[in-house]
Design a protein around this motif. Structure first.
Motif, short mmCIF file in Angstrom:
data_model
loop_
_atom_site.label_atom_id
_atom_site.label_comp_id
_atom_site.label_asym_id
_atom_site.label_seq_id
_atom_site.Cartn_x
_atom_site.Cartn_y
_atom_site.Cartn_z
N LYS A 184 46.01 51.36 43.59
CA LYS A 184 45.86 51.65 45.02
C LYS A 184 46.88 50.98 46.12
CE LYS A 184 41.67 53.85 44.34
NZ LYS A 184 40.41 54.08 44.62
N SER A 185 47.02 49.55 45.78
CA SER A 185 47.60 49.11 46.79
C SER A 185 49.50 48.92 46.54
CB SER A 185 47.26 47.71 46.08
OG SER A 185 48.39 46.51 45.49
N HIS A 186 49.89 49.25 45.80
CA HIS A 186 51.44 49.73 46.08
C HIS A 186 52.34 50.81 46.35
CE1 HIS A 186 51.56 51.31 41.62
NE2 HIS A 186 50.03 50.46 41.35
N GLY A 187 51.39 51.57 46.06
CA GLY A 187 51.07 53.34 45.84
C GLY A 187 52.29 54.01 45.34
N GLU A 188 52.78 53.22 44.22
CA GLU A 188 53.96 54.22 42.95
C GLU A 188 52.85 54.49 41.65
OE1 GLU A 188 57.16 53.36 44.28
OE2 GLU A 188 56.61 51.81 44.98
N ILE A 189 53.64 55.27 41.09
CA ILE A 189 53.29 56.49 40.67
C ILE A 189 52.67 56.15 39.35
CG2 ILE A 189 54.09 58.75 38.70
CD1 ILE A 189 57.07 58.49 40.09
N ALA A 190 52.87 54.62 38.74
CA ALA A 190 52.55 54.21 37.39
C ALA A 190 51.98 52.88 37.91
CB ALA A 190 52.90 55.13 35.99
N THR A 191 50.82 52.81 36.82
CA THR A 191 50.41 51.39 36.57
C THR A 191 50.17 51.46 35.08
OG1 THR A 191 49.22 51.12 39.14
CG2 THR A 191 48.70 49.01 37.30
N LEU A 192 50.66 49.70 34.47
CA LEU A 192 50.40 49.52 33.30
C LEU A 192 49.45 48.36 32.90
CD1 LEU A 192 52.51 47.59 31.27
CD2 LEU A 192 53.50 49.85 31.12
N THR A 193 49.31 47.89 32.51
CA THR A 193 47.99 46.51 31.84
C THR A 193 49.34 45.66 31.04
OG1 THR A 193 46.09 47.45 33.22
CG2 THR A 193 45.99 45.34 31.21
N SER A 194 49.37 44.76 31.17
CA SER A 194 50.46 44.04 30.13
C SER A 194 49.77 42.83 30.35
CB SER A 194 51.40 43.70 31.63
OG SER A 194 51.40 42.60 32.40
N PRO B 45 44.46 61.19 40.58
CA PRO B 45 45.30 60.47 39.92
C PRO B 45 44.33 60.71 39.33
CG PRO B 45 44.83 59.97 41.89
CD PRO B 45 44.82 61.06 42.29
N PHE B 46 44.64 59.94 37.35
CA PHE B 46 43.93 59.37 36.52
C PHE B 46 44.05 58.42 35.88
CE2 PHE B 46 47.74 61.83 35.01
CZ PHE B 46 47.77 61.73 33.44
N MET B 47 43.55 57.97 34.88
CA MET B 47 43.28 56.47 34.09
C MET B 47 43.75 57.05 32.38
SD MET B 47 40.80 54.15 35.88
CE MET B 47 39.24 55.31 35.88
N MET B 48 44.78 55.85 31.91
CA MET B 48 44.61 56.53 30.66
C MET B 48 44.74 55.01 29.09
SD MET B 48 46.85 56.79 28.15
CE MET B 48 49.10 56.60 28.77
N THR B 49 44.16 55.16 28.40
CA THR B 49 44.68 53.86 27.84
C THR B 49 44.41 54.74 26.28
OG1 THR B 49 44.15 51.91 26.82
CG2 THR B 49 42.72 53.80 27.34
N TYR B 50 44.84 53.79 24.64
CA TYR B 50 45.04 54.92 23.95
C TYR B 50 43.31 54.24 22.89
CZ TYR B 50 50.22 53.64 24.91
OH TYR B 50 51.36 53.34 25.54
N GLY B 51 42.96 55.09 21.67
CA GLY B 51 42.04 54.87 21.31
C GLY B 51 41.80 53.85 20.19
N ASP B 52 42.51 52.28 20.86
CA ASP B 52 42.50 52.15 19.10
C ASP B 52 42.42 50.50 18.91
OD1 ASP B 52 45.20 51.75 19.46
OD2 ASP B 52 46.07 51.94 17.92
N GLY B 53 42.12 50.11 21.32
CA GLY B 53 41.97 48.51 21.29
C GLY B 53 41.01 48.93 22.44
N VAL B 54 40.43 47.10 23.07
CA VAL B 54 39.66 47.26 23.13
C VAL B 54 39.80 45.84 24.08
CG1 VAL B 54 37.66 47.80 21.86
CG2 VAL B 54 38.93 45.92 21.14
N SER B 55 39.75 45.78 25.40
CA SER B 55 39.89 44.96 26.51
C SER B 55 38.72 44.69 27.12
CB SER B 55 40.81 45.28 27.21
OG SER B 55 41.70 44.16 28.38
#
Length: 259
Positions: A144-154, A122-132
């Protein structure tokens, strides 16, 4: 776990400076916005980065090659055979791999090209032009709790992007176009991806936010980590100035690190 940063597109030309460097290298408070994003991940203990470069990729490589020059005091002693003395050298605990993923490659293609550097993990990924101020630890626990392929932050912001249909169990069922008075949440990046995601990326022409994520969503294997804190992209000069003003005031919500 490695962090993949998308920093290779042409992006929006938000200032004269962006004609000479990729947008992730535009500076907020004297440091590239890419550095700000990396500092946040590093605050949570994630220090291995893979940067998907393309447009003006040499600028990113040269900046990291000379990082100690940016963060230290330097004496150039020309009386001693061009001797260079580094004072109070400060370095980050980072391992940074900058990969030229092509000038015209789409977002999915860039991710596909760095697969050899990520490996089967697994790895993390984000865009290079936004901060949070996303809590990366909580994001990881959720993934890790849901075990699916992908999580994105909304996040929920004034709509300028396509929006997400999210079920009560945080499963993203579909992407759709925004409406004028839409109050739905959008994709803010800060993703966690299992290596199976590579199977959904065809090649260089693949837009990650289209076929791959749409396919995973239809399978019910895409989850949304709902973030109600700060998030700001930098697509316009106005947004860039907003971030600069926040940093200058000492009230930058994304600054989670101490130094």
């Amino acid at each position: 776990m490695k962090v993949v940063l998308l920093a290779g597109g042409y992006g929006t030309r938000i200032s004269e400076e962006s004609q000479f460097k990729p947008k992730p290298m535009l500076e907020i408070g004297g440091m590239p916005i890419l550095w700000h994003i990396m500092k946040e991940y590093s605050h949570y203990g994630y220090n291995e980065f893979i940067i998907c470069a393309g447009y003006k990729q040499h600028v990113i490589k040269e900046w990291f090659a000379d990082y100690f020059l940016h963060t230290s005091d330097i004496t150039f002693d020309f009386t001693q055979g061009n001797k260079v003395i580094v004072h109070n050298q400060h370095s980050e605990p980072w391992k940074v791999t900058v990969v030229d993923t092509g000038l015209d490659t789409m977002t999915g293609g860039r991710i596909k090209r760095i697969q050899p550097y990520v490996g089967n993990e697994p790895f993390m990924m984000t865009y290079g032009d936004g901060v949070s101020d996303v809590d990366i630890d909580k994001l990881m626990v959720f993934h890790k709790s849901h075990g699916e392929i992908a999580t994105l932050t909304s996040v929920s912001v004034e709509q300028r992007f396509g929006v997400l249909d999210i079920n009560e169990d945080d499963t993203i069922r579909a992407f759709r176009e925004k409406s004028n008075d839409d109050g739905s949440r959008i994709n803010a990046g800060y993703m966690v991806l299992n290596p199976e995601i590579f199977d959904y990326i065809a090649g260089d022409s693949t837009v990650f936010e289209k076929a791959p994520l749409e396919a995973v969503a239809k399978l019910g294997k895409l989850k949304a980590y709902q973030h109600d804190g700060f998030w700001q992209c930098m697509d316009t000069k106005r947004e860039m100035d907003k971030l600069e003003d926040m940093w200058a005031s000492g009230q930058a919500p994304w600054k989670t690190w101490d130094n």
